[in-house]
Design a protein around this motif. Structure first.
Motif, PDB file in Angstrom:
ATOM      1  N   THR A  85      11.066   6.257   1.705  1.00  0.00           N
ATOM      2  CA  THR A  85      10.690   7.389   2.575  1.00  0.00           C
ATOM      3  C   THR A  85      11.042   7.104   4.024  1.00  0.00           C
ATOM      4  O   THR A  85      11.167   5.947   4.443  1.00  0.00           O
ATOM      5  CB  THR A  85       9.177   7.683   2.466  1.00  0.00           C
ATOM      6  OG1 THR A  85       8.897   8.956   3.055  1.00  0.00           O
ATOM      7  CG2 THR A  85       8.345   6.630   3.170  1.00  0.00           C
ATOM      8  N   ASP A  86      11.205   8.194   4.760  1.00  0.00           N
ATOM      9  CA  ASP A  86      11.418   8.153   6.206  1.00  0.00           C
ATOM     10  C   ASP A  86      10.043   8.225   6.864  1.00  0.00           C
ATOM     11  O   ASP A  86       9.316   9.199   6.700  1.00  0.00           O
ATOM     12  CB  ASP A  86      12.283   9.352   6.611  1.00  0.00           C
ATOM     13  CG  ASP A  86      12.563   9.400   8.114  1.00  0.00           C
ATOM     14  OD1 ASP A  86      11.958   8.601   8.868  1.00  0.00           O
ATOM     15  OD2 ASP A  86      13.385  10.229   8.523  1.00  0.00           O
ATOM     16  N   LEU A  87       9.670   7.174   7.604  1.00  0.00           N
ATOM     17  CA  LEU A  87       8.343   7.126   8.209  1.00  0.00           C
ATOM     18  C   LEU A  87       8.283   7.904   9.527  1.00  0.00           C
ATOM     19  O   LEU A  87       7.202   8.110  10.074  1.00  0.00           O
ATOM     20  CB  LEU A  87       7.924   5.672   8.429  1.00  0.00           C
ATOM     21  CG  LEU A  87       7.741   4.869   7.128  1.00  0.00           C
ATOM     22  CD1 LEU A  87       7.513   3.396   7.435  1.00  0.00           C
ATOM     23  CD2 LEU A  87       6.588   5.427   6.316  1.00  0.00           C
ATOM     24  N   GLY A  88       9.428   8.274  10.062  1.00  0.00           N
ATOM     25  CA  GLY A  88       9.454   9.221  11.179  1.00  0.00           C
ATOM     26  C   GLY A  88       9.247   8.655  12.564  1.00  0.00           C
ATOM     27  O   GLY A  88       9.285   9.402  13.540  1.00  0.00           O
ATOM     28  N   ALA A 182      12.425   4.705  11.285  1.00  0.00           N
ATOM     29  CA  ALA A 182      11.918   3.634  10.418  1.00  0.00           C
ATOM     30  C   ALA A 182      11.817   4.110   8.969  1.00  0.00           C
ATOM     31  O   ALA A 182      11.412   5.247   8.710  1.00  0.00           O
ATOM     32  CB  ALA A 182      10.560   3.169  10.913  1.00  0.00           C
ATOM     33  N   ARG A 183      12.177   3.239   8.055  1.00  0.00           N
ATOM     34  CA  ARG A 183      12.143   3.575   6.621  1.00  0.00           C
ATOM     35  C   ARG A 183      11.267   2.570   5.873  1.00  0.00           C
ATOM     36  O   ARG A 183      11.193   1.392   6.240  1.00  0.00           O
ATOM     37  CB  ARG A 183      13.555   3.561   6.030  1.00  0.00           C
ATOM     38  CG  ARG A 183      14.558   4.402   6.806  1.00  0.00           C
ATOM     39  CD  ARG A 183      14.115   5.854   6.908  1.00  0.00           C
ATOM     40  NE  ARG A 183      14.874   6.600   7.898  1.00  0.00           N
ATOM     41  CZ  ARG A 183      15.856   7.436   7.599  1.00  0.00           C
ATOM     42  NH1 ARG A 183      16.184   7.604   6.328  1.00  0.00           N
ATOM     43  NH2 ARG A 183      16.480   8.087   8.553  1.00  0.00           N
ATOM     44  N   PHE A 184      10.640   3.045   4.785  1.00  0.00           N
ATOM     45  CA  PHE A 184       9.870   2.178   3.881  1.00  0.00           C
ATOM     46  C   PHE A 184      10.788   1.807   2.729  1.00  0.00           C
ATOM     47  O   PHE A 184      11.298   2.691   2.024  1.00  0.00           O
ATOM     48  CB  PHE A 184       8.629   2.914   3.372  1.00  0.00           C
ATOM     49  CG  PHE A 184       7.751   2.094   2.472  1.00  0.00           C
ATOM     50  CD1 PHE A 184       7.077   0.987   2.959  1.00  0.00           C
ATOM     51  CD2 PHE A 184       7.599   2.426   1.133  1.00  0.00           C
ATOM     52  CE1 PHE A 184       6.257   0.223   2.136  1.00  0.00           C
ATOM     53  CE2 PHE A 184       6.785   1.677   0.299  1.00  0.00           C
ATOM     54  CZ  PHE A 184       6.119   0.574   0.804  1.00  0.00           C
ATOM     55  N   VAL A 185      11.031   0.507   2.562  1.00  0.00           N
ATOM     56  CA  VAL A 185      11.965   0.048   1.531  1.00  0.00           C
ATOM     57  C   VAL A 185      11.242  -0.878   0.558  1.00  0.00           C
ATOM     58  O   VAL A 185      10.234  -1.506   0.906  1.00  0.00           O
ATOM     59  CB  VAL A 185      13.171  -0.692   2.152  1.00  0.00           C
ATOM     60  CG1 VAL A 185      13.978   0.239   3.034  1.00  0.00           C
ATOM     61  CG2 VAL A 185      12.731  -1.928   2.935  1.00  0.00           C
ATOM     62  N   VAL A 186      11.767  -0.947  -0.657  1.00  0.00           N
ATOM     63  CA  VAL A 186      11.141  -1.785  -1.694  1.00  0.00           C
ATOM     64  C   VAL A 186      12.215  -2.561  -2.437  1.00  0.00           C
ATOM     65  O   VAL A 186      13.391  -2.180  -2.471  1.00  0.00           O
ATOM     66  CB  VAL A 186      10.336  -0.943  -2.716  1.00  0.00           C
ATOM     67  CG1 VAL A 186       9.214  -0.198  -2.046  1.00  0.00           C
ATOM     68  CG2 VAL A 186      11.257   0.001  -3.474  1.00  0.00           C
ATOM     69  N   ASN A 187      11.765  -3.634  -3.050  1.00  0.00           N
ATOM     70  CA  ASN A 187      12.575  -4.350  -4.023  1.00  0.00           C
ATOM     71  C   ASN A 187      12.492  -3.567  -5.341  1.00  0.00           C
ATOM     72  O   ASN A 187      11.393  -3.344  -5.852  1.00  0.00           O
ATOM     73  CB  ASN A 187      12.018  -5.769  -4.196  1.00  0.00           C
ATOM     74  CG  ASN A 187      12.722  -6.548  -5.279  1.00  0.00           C
ATOM     75  OD1 ASN A 187      12.718  -6.151  -6.438  1.00  0.00           O
ATOM     76  ND2 ASN A 187      13.309  -7.660  -4.902  1.00  0.00           N
ATOM     77  N   LEU A 201       0.351   2.601  -1.676  1.00  0.00           N
ATOM     78  CA  LEU A 201       0.634   2.320  -0.265  1.00  0.00           C
ATOM     79  C   LEU A 201       1.595   3.358   0.308  1.00  0.00           C
ATOM     80  O   LEU A 201       1.405   3.848   1.427  1.00  0.00           O
ATOM     81  CB  LEU A 201       1.231   0.917  -0.123  1.00  0.00           C
ATOM     82  CG  LEU A 201       1.701   0.535   1.289  1.00  0.00           C
ATOM     83  CD1 LEU A 201       0.540   0.580   2.284  1.00  0.00           C
ATOM     84  CD2 LEU A 201       2.359  -0.840   1.277  1.00  0.00           C
ATOM     85  N   LEU A 202       2.627   3.704  -0.448  1.00  0.00           N
ATOM     86  CA  LEU A 202       3.598   4.699   0.008  1.00  0.00           C
ATOM     87  C   LEU A 202       2.910   6.025   0.315  1.00  0.00           C
ATOM     88  O   LEU A 202       3.182   6.653   1.349  1.00  0.00           O
ATOM     89  CB  LEU A 202       4.668   4.895  -1.070  1.00  0.00           C
ATOM     90  CG  LEU A 202       5.654   6.043  -0.847  1.00  0.00           C
ATOM     91  CD1 LEU A 202       6.479   5.815   0.416  1.00  0.00           C
ATOM     92  CD2 LEU A 202       6.571   6.189  -2.065  1.00  0.00           C
ATOM     93  N   GLU A 203       2.032   6.462  -0.562  1.00  0.00           N
ATOM     94  CA  GLU A 203       1.343   7.745  -0.351  1.00  0.00           C
ATOM     95  C   GLU A 203       0.470   7.698   0.894  1.00  0.00           C
ATOM     96  O   GLU A 203       0.400   8.668   1.650  1.00  0.00           O
ATOM     97  CB  GLU A 203       0.510   8.091  -1.589  1.00  0.00           C
ATOM     98  CG  GLU A 203       1.367   8.445  -2.802  1.00  0.00           C
ATOM     99  CD  GLU A 203       0.537   8.690  -4.048  1.00  0.00           C
ATOM    100  OE1 GLU A 203      -0.682   8.399  -4.010  1.00  0.00           O
ATOM    101  OE2 GLU A 203       1.104   9.153  -5.051  1.00  0.00           O
ATOM    102  N   ARG A 204      -0.196   6.550   1.115  1.00  0.00           N
ATOM    103  CA  ARG A 204      -1.041   6.439   2.310  1.00  0.00           C
ATOM    104  C   ARG A 204      -0.182   6.426   3.575  1.00  0.00           C
ATOM    105  O   ARG A 204      -0.516   7.054   4.576  1.00  0.00           O
ATOM    106  CB  ARG A 204      -1.913   5.182   2.234  1.00  0.00           C
ATOM    107  CG  ARG A 204      -2.917   5.189   1.081  1.00  0.00           C
ATOM    108  CD  ARG A 204      -4.018   4.159   1.298  1.00  0.00           C
ATOM    109  NE  ARG A 204      -3.527   2.812   1.433  1.00  0.00           N
ATOM    110  CZ  ARG A 204      -3.296   1.972   0.420  1.00  0.00           C
ATOM    111  NH1 ARG A 204      -3.510   2.383  -0.817  1.00  0.00           N
ATOM    112  NH2 ARG A 204      -2.859   0.751   0.641  1.00  0.00           N
ATOM    113  N   LEU A 205       0.934   5.704   3.535  1.00  0.00           N
ATOM    114  CA  LEU A 205       1.829   5.665   4.701  1.00  0.00           C
ATOM    115  C   LEU A 205       2.400   7.049   5.001  1.00  0.00           C
ATOM    116  O   LEU A 205       2.479   7.465   6.159  1.00  0.00           O
ATOM    117  CB  LEU A 205       2.984   4.687   4.451  1.00  0.00           C
ATOM    118  CG  LEU A 205       2.652   3.199   4.488  1.00  0.00           C
ATOM    119  CD1 LEU A 205       3.848   2.381   4.002  1.00  0.00           C
ATOM    120  CD2 LEU A 205       2.268   2.765   5.895  1.00  0.00           C
ATOM    121  N   ALA A 206       2.807   7.748   3.953  1.00  0.00           N
ATOM    122  CA  ALA A 206       3.433   9.062   4.134  1.00  0.00           C
ATOM    123  C   ALA A 206       2.440  10.106   4.634  1.00  0.00           C
ATOM    124  O   ALA A 206       2.839  11.113   5.229  1.00  0.00           O
ATOM    125  CB  ALA A 206       4.066   9.521   2.820  1.00  0.00           C
TER     126      ALA A 206
END
Length: 210
Positions: A85-88, A182-187, A201-206
């Motif tokens: 996701t794009d954290l903006g 800023a972007r959220f990236v994962v392995n 975590l992704l849902e909370r960040l978004a």
């Protein structure tokens, strides 16, 4: 069983907003990390404090499950990470810039043997190749704005946030290449293995306003 996450956190300009966003998502990021390299929070989350350019490597090799990194870093890396996701926050632009006096921004013809100084070699190479413009790229690690002022290069490719540095050196934007945030990236492997924890975590960040 609760999966504890290891998160790669960028130091530098992105850190204040990244820390704020993580705190709002329930991750206890210290106010001042000082010279700390890693912290484990009360809930078992491990934070790695890294140079932004190192975040993709730590995530790809699984030392971190996920991380926050600027899109500009992802343009320049071939690391295998998945962008979720794009954290903006952390907005800036990658631009081609030159001296105002050369009037390239007004359509003046470019030199036949064009030289371009940049820290973003991959992005610059792709940009000029797409336009079929032969160019000699000069990789630099800092003070890119100096290059056209002393005749090292005709143009630069660099990140611009407010444009203040360009104005201070009487440089102007010739063309915008792309926008970065800023972007959220994962392995990808860890994402499957820790799907519930990373997704939560992704849902909370978004859900946190940019």
């Amino acid at each position: 069983m609760i999966d504890h996450l290891t998160i790669a956190v960028p130091k530098g300009a992105l850190f204040p907003d990244a820390a704020m966003r993580l705190r709002a998502a329930g991750v206890d990021v210290p106010d001042d990390v000082g010279r700390k390299l890693t912290v484990t929070t009360a809930d078992g989350t491990t934070l790695l404090f890294l140079r932004p350019t190192d975040v993709p490597a730590y995530v790809e090799f699984g030392s971190a499950d996920c991380g926050i990194v600027g899109k500009d870093v992802l343009w320049e890396t071939d690391r295998n990470v998945a962008e979720l996701t794009d954290l903006g926050f952390g907005y800036c632009r990658l631009v081609v810039a030159g001296r105002r006096i050369d009037r390239y921004h007004e359509g003046a013809p470019l030199p036949t043997f064009l030289r371009v100084a940049t820290k973003f070699v991959n992005s610059a190479e792709s940009f000029f190749a797409e336009r079929d413009l032969p160019v000699e790229l000069i990789p630099l690690h800092g003070s890119v704005e100096l290059a056209p002022l002393v005749g090292l290069a005709d143009l630069i490719v660099d990140l611009v946030a407010t444009g203040t540095t360009l104005r201070e050196h009487d440089l102007v934007v010739v063309e915008e290449i792309a926008e970065s945030t800023a972007r959220f990236v994962v392995n990808p492997v860890r994402f499957r293995a820790k799907y519930a924890a990373i997704t939560a975590l992704l849902e909370r960040l978004a859900s946190v306003p940019a």
